[in-house]
Design a protein around this motif. Structure first.
Motif, short mmCIF file in Angstrom:
data_model
loop_
_atom_site.label_atom_id
_atom_site.label_comp_id
_atom_site.label_asym_id
_atom_site.label_seq_id
_atom_site.Cartn_x
_atom_site.Cartn_y
_atom_site.Cartn_z
N GLU A 85 39.67 65.10 11.04
CA GLU A 85 38.69 64.04 10.81
C GLU A 85 37.61 64.59 9.90
O GLU A 85 37.04 65.65 10.14
N LEU A 86 37.32 63.86 8.83
CA LEU A 86 36.33 64.27 7.84
C LEU A 86 35.30 63.17 7.71
O LEU A 86 35.63 62.03 7.41
N ASN A 87 34.03 63.50 7.97
CA ASN A 87 32.93 62.54 7.84
C ASN A 87 31.97 63.07 6.80
O ASN A 87 31.46 64.18 6.92
N GLU A 92 35.29 73.91 0.23
CA GLU A 92 36.02 73.39 -0.92
C GLU A 92 35.88 71.87 -1.05
O GLU A 92 35.73 71.34 -2.16
N ILE A 93 35.88 71.17 0.07
CA ILE A 93 35.70 69.72 0.04
C ILE A 93 34.30 69.38 -0.47
O ILE A 93 34.13 68.47 -1.29
N VAL A 94 33.31 70.12 -0.01
CA VAL A 94 31.94 69.90 -0.49
C VAL A 94 31.86 70.14 -1.99
O VAL A 94 31.21 69.39 -2.72
N ALA A 95 32.53 71.18 -2.48
CA ALA A 95 32.51 71.48 -3.91
C ALA A 95 33.12 70.34 -4.72
O ALA A 95 32.60 69.97 -5.78
N GLN A 112 25.94 67.61 5.25
CA GLN A 112 26.30 66.20 5.29
C GLN A 112 27.80 65.99 5.44
O GLN A 112 28.26 64.86 5.44
N VAL A 113 28.56 67.07 5.55
CA VAL A 113 30.01 67.00 5.73
C VAL A 113 30.35 67.55 7.11
O VAL A 113 29.98 68.68 7.45
N GLN A 114 31.03 66.75 7.91
CA GLN A 114 31.46 67.16 9.24
C GLN A 114 32.98 67.13 9.29
O GLN A 114 33.59 66.12 8.94
N ILE A 115 33.58 68.24 9.72
CA ILE A 115 35.03 68.31 9.85
C ILE A 115 35.37 68.63 11.30
O ILE A 115 34.78 69.52 11.91
N GLN A 116 36.32 67.88 11.85
CA GLN A 116 36.74 68.10 13.23
C GLN A 116 38.26 68.02 13.29
O GLN A 116 38.87 67.16 12.67
#
Length: 83
Positions: A76-78, A46-49, A61-65
């Motif tokens: 953490e969102l990169n 959803e964040i990528v969208a 290209q989206v990393q979530i931890q």
């Protein structure tokens, strides 16, 4: 011939031991994923969208931890944005 056997015995690890080590790494990585909440993959999509509405990016290209401390959880969102 005994001295030549000494040099031959220092071969690379067997493919079975290398495969075992790689499998242990994969299992440890999967266990780390399991400990996270089940909503994280959907949240990442959803964040990528939402970001794609404004900037052209790939999903990788989206990393979530998620880091859990005793008192709180930190998400953490990169996002790697193009130039």
């Amino acid at each position: 011939m005994g001295i030549f056997d000494y040099f031959r015995s220092k071969k690379e690890p067997s493919s079975a031991s290398v495969a075992k080590e790689r499998l242990q790494i994969i299992v440890a990585h999967e266990r780390g994923k399991r400990s996270g909440p089940s909503y994280l993959p959907q949240m990442q999509q959803e964040i990528v969208a939402v970001i794609r509405k404004y900037v052209e990016i790939d999903e990788d290209q989206v990393q979530i931890q998620l880091d859990n401390n005793d008192e709180c959880s930190v998400l953490e969102l990169n996002v790697t944005l193009p130039d």
